[in-house]
Write a protein that holds these residues in place. Structure first.
Motif, PDB file in Angstrom:
ATOM      1  N   PHE A 197      -2.377 -31.975 -19.466  1.00  0.00           N
ATOM      2  CA  PHE A 197      -3.587 -32.520 -20.063  1.00  0.00           C
ATOM      3  C   PHE A 197      -4.298 -31.546 -21.000  1.00  0.00           C
ATOM      4  CE2 PHE A 197      -2.807 -35.447 -16.566  1.00  0.00           C
ATOM      5  CZ  PHE A 197      -2.854 -36.641 -17.275  1.00  0.00           C
ATOM      6  N   THR A 198      -3.799 -30.310 -21.076  1.00  0.00           N
ATOM      7  CA  THR A 198      -4.430 -29.385 -22.039  1.00  0.00           C
ATOM      8  C   THR A 198      -3.518 -29.098 -23.238  1.00  0.00           C
ATOM      9  OG1 THR A 198      -3.635 -27.582 -20.668  1.00  0.00           O
ATOM     10  CG2 THR A 198      -5.961 -28.135 -20.428  1.00  0.00           C
ATOM     11  N   ALA A 199      -2.223 -29.358 -23.094  1.00  0.00           N
ATOM     12  CA  ALA A 199      -1.285 -28.996 -24.176  1.00  0.00           C
ATOM     13  C   ALA A 199      -1.526 -29.847 -25.417  1.00  0.00           C
ATOM     14  CB  ALA A 199       0.141 -29.184 -23.692  1.00  0.00           C
ATOM     15  N   GLU A 200      -1.420 -29.185 -26.552  1.00  0.00           N
ATOM     16  CA  GLU A 200      -1.544 -29.917 -27.823  1.00  0.00           C
ATOM     17  C   GLU A 200      -0.178 -30.345 -28.332  1.00  0.00           C
ATOM     18  OE1 GLU A 200      -2.454 -26.673 -27.546  1.00  0.00           O
ATOM     19  OE2 GLU A 200      -4.632 -26.618 -27.586  1.00  0.00           O
ATOM     20  N   MET A 201       0.901 -29.729 -27.786  1.00  0.00           N
ATOM     21  CA  MET A 201       2.247 -30.069 -28.261  1.00  0.00           C
ATOM     22  C   MET A 201       3.204 -30.239 -27.085  1.00  0.00           C
ATOM     23  SD  MET A 201       4.785 -27.755 -30.698  1.00  0.00           S
ATOM     24  CE  MET A 201       4.119 -28.138 -32.305  1.00  0.00           C
ATOM     25  N   GLY A 202       4.023 -31.274 -27.167  1.00  0.00           N
ATOM     26  CA  GLY A 202       5.099 -31.450 -26.189  1.00  0.00           C
ATOM     27  C   GLY A 202       6.431 -31.250 -26.893  1.00  0.00           C
ATOM     28  N   ILE A 203       7.327 -30.495 -26.234  1.00  0.00           N
ATOM     29  CA  ILE A 203       8.653 -30.287 -26.828  1.00  0.00           C
ATOM     30  C   ILE A 203       9.695 -30.844 -25.861  1.00  0.00           C
ATOM     31  CG2 ILE A 203      10.365 -28.571 -27.568  1.00  0.00           C
ATOM     32  CD1 ILE A 203       8.093 -26.756 -28.437  1.00  0.00           C
ATOM     33  N   SER A 204      10.601 -31.641 -26.404  1.00  0.00           N
ATOM     34  CA  SER A 204      11.677 -32.165 -25.556  1.00  0.00           C
ATOM     35  C   SER A 204      13.010 -31.945 -26.255  1.00  0.00           C
ATOM     36  CB  SER A 204      11.483 -33.670 -25.311  1.00  0.00           C
ATOM     37  OG  SER A 204      11.798 -34.380 -26.488  1.00  0.00           O
ATOM     38  N   GLY A 205      14.079 -32.132 -25.511  1.00  0.00           N
ATOM     39  CA  GLY A 205      15.401 -32.201 -26.129  1.00  0.00           C
ATOM     40  C   GLY A 205      15.724 -33.663 -26.341  1.00  0.00           C
ATOM     41  N   ALA A 206      17.003 -33.970 -26.440  1.00  0.00           N
ATOM     42  CA  ALA A 206      17.442 -35.374 -26.539  1.00  0.00           C
ATOM     43  C   ALA A 206      18.802 -35.454 -25.867  1.00  0.00           C
ATOM     44  CB  ALA A 206      17.562 -35.795 -27.992  1.00  0.00           C
ATOM     45  N   ASN A 207      19.003 -36.498 -25.093  1.00  0.00           N
ATOM     46  CA  ASN A 207      20.365 -36.702 -24.570  1.00  0.00           C
ATOM     47  C   ASN A 207      21.220 -37.400 -25.626  1.00  0.00           C
ATOM     48  OD1 ASN A 207      18.548 -36.878 -21.850  1.00  0.00           O
ATOM     49  ND2 ASN A 207      20.483 -35.813 -21.583  1.00  0.00           N
TER      50      ASN A 207
END
Ligand code: SF4
Length: 472
Positions: A197-207
């Motif tokens: 709830f504090t992060a300004e950016m989310g980083i993910s990979g991709a399957n």
């Protein structure tokens, strides 16, 4: 003196093989994986047909990689997303870092992504003072321990609940008294909730990146992937270019086969598709959506017709789980982002055959990896090809080349072979009779150091064969 990667591998392998606590943890993990995997495969009516279909899809995708990637990009851009083509790790990290700085990001939440490990994205962001939270529980644990993931699917499989409880006590809350997994999970969940709830950016990979729909498909079991990709206002997908597949309908077979091979599940708990930034009228999702397509040596592999199929890998981890070498030495021993058979094949392509040629020998060539791979990558033959490539590119030691030349000469001459066999038999029988097996004088010492020497026959097989034939 600095150790080479090969020396580190041998040293760590010896330590890990002798660590019985480690081996017991891995054995238990693998036993429960084996049971779940077998059960999962039985759930699919024709497992071999499913493997063949997955192989066909990935072959089509990789053989027309440029076309499918451009199609994917067009769809993402049409919905307001951004696609960045990164030639290497530096470019990929620089893009994400500059984006974070430009948009004033101070905190990032990450879901599991092996590509971000490969390009060392988290350290690059942290050098800019940006806090990065790994939110997959296993990744969170190894981040607290300041170590790399142990396995591509289960990053903390080398730890038992007691070790995790001790870690959490040291790093998160000295008051933790329980080592019950549910209690430990609750501690991690409380900590990570603040971060989400504090992060300004989310980083993910991709399957998978689905070309015809312009969709990023992500499989997770913990729900952290969905939180990373839908709560922060910015979502960045960092993925290898080989993750593209042609059609949305391909997920119908790839998703269950990935889940079955990865964990034995019919399908992972969360199977998510993201098609770009939040559109008007949608209740969640990031307003800013970026996809970083990482090459980092993959195009070079694509150009290699013999080994191109290595790009078919869907990172299920099945080849690691079945590999007798991985089961003994464990994931960290490889010293690479991708351990196990797929890592031994891929790493020399990504990081150089000179430094990582030894990984091709970290195999019994039993072929179990190839037999279990859901996209039918011929892993053990690729290991042999890497050995050949290392020899041909002359990155092997000159002494090694001389020895193999002698070996070839002996093996191609029946009389030299007979003489060599006779000499070795005599020498070894004498050594063993003197009790010198496994010592510096023993040419078989690597084997005999840990085992009783195999008693040697007094005559060769060929001599016995001749006698038997004469007698019959
Ligand atoms: S090589 Fe095959 S078995 Fe190994 S991780 Fe990749 S897809 Fe899975």
């Amino acid at each position: 003196m600095t150790q080479t990667a090969a020396q580190r591998f041998l040293q760590d392998a010896a330590v890990k093989s002798a660590d019985l606590v480690h081996r017991e943890i891995i054995r238990r993990g693998m036993d429960s994986y084996d049971a779940a995997h077998l059960k999962g495969r039985a759930r699919i009516k024709d497992w071999e047909a499913a493997r063949e279909k997955c192989q066909e899809i990935k072959r089509d995708a990789i053989n027309h990689l440029d076309r499918f990637l451009l199609q994917f990009e067009e769809k993402v851009v049409a919905r307001g997303g951004h696609v960045y083509w990164a030639a290497n790790a530096e470019e990929a990290c620089a893009y994400v870092k500059n984006l974070a700085i430009r948009l004033g990001v101070r905190t990032v939440v990450k879901s599991k992504s092996m590509v971000t490990e490969e390009i060392h994205l988290s350290p690059a962001l942290e050098r800019e003072g940006i806090k990065v939270w790994e939110t997959d529980l296993g990744e969170f644990i190894v981040q607290l321990r300041n170590e790399a993931p142990y396995h591509i699917v289960t990053p903390a499989m080398h730890l038992n609940r007691g070790q995790i409880a001790t870690l959490f006590r040291e790093k998160l809350d000295p008051g933790i008294s329980s080592d019950d997994p549910a209690d430990l999970m609750a501690v991690a969940r409380r900590k990570l909730r603040e971060a989400f709830f504090t992060a300004e950016m989310g980083i993910s990979g991709a399957n998978f990146l689905v070309a015809d729909a312009g969709v990023v498909a992500i499989s997770t079991n913990e729900g952290n992937g969905r939180l990373c990709t839908s709560i922060p206002p910015i979502h960045v997908v960092v993925t290898g270019i080989e993750k593209v597949i042609p059609r949305l309908e391909d997920l119908a077979v790839l998703w269950p086969v990935l889940a079955t091979s990865g964990t034995g599940q019919g399908i992972t708990t969360y199977s998510t598709m993201i098609a770009g930034p939040r559109q008007s009228g949608e209740v969640d999702g990031a307003g800013e959506f970026h996809v970083v397509l990482v090459d980092n040596g993959r195009s070079q592999l694509l150009a290699d017709a013999e080994q191109r199929e290595v790009l078919h890998c869907i990172r299920c981890g099945a080849c690691l789980n079945i590999c007798p070498v991985f089961r003994h030495v464990g994931g960290h021993t490889y010293g690479t982002t991708y351990p196990g058979p797929i890592g031994s094949v891929l790493t020399p392509h990504l990081n150089g055959i000179g430094e990582f040629k030894h990984l091709s020998y970290a195999s019994s060539l039993c072929g179990a990896c190839s037999s279990v791979c859901p996209v039918k990558i011929d892993l053990h033959h690729h290991l042999l090809q890497n050995r050949r490539n290392a020899t041909e590119s002359r990155v092997t030691k000159s002494s090694e080349r001389v020895i193999f030349r002698m070996w070839r000469a002996v093996m191609s001459s029946p009389s030299m072979y007979a003489l060599g066999g006779w000499t070795m038999r005599k020498a070894l029988r004498t050594l063993y009779a003197l009790g010198l097996a496994g010592t510096i004088l023993d040419p078989m010492r690597v084997w005999n150091r840990y085992r009783a020497p195999v008693p040697l026959p007094s005559e060769s097989f060929r001599a016995r064969w001749r006698k038997d034939r004469a007698a019959s």
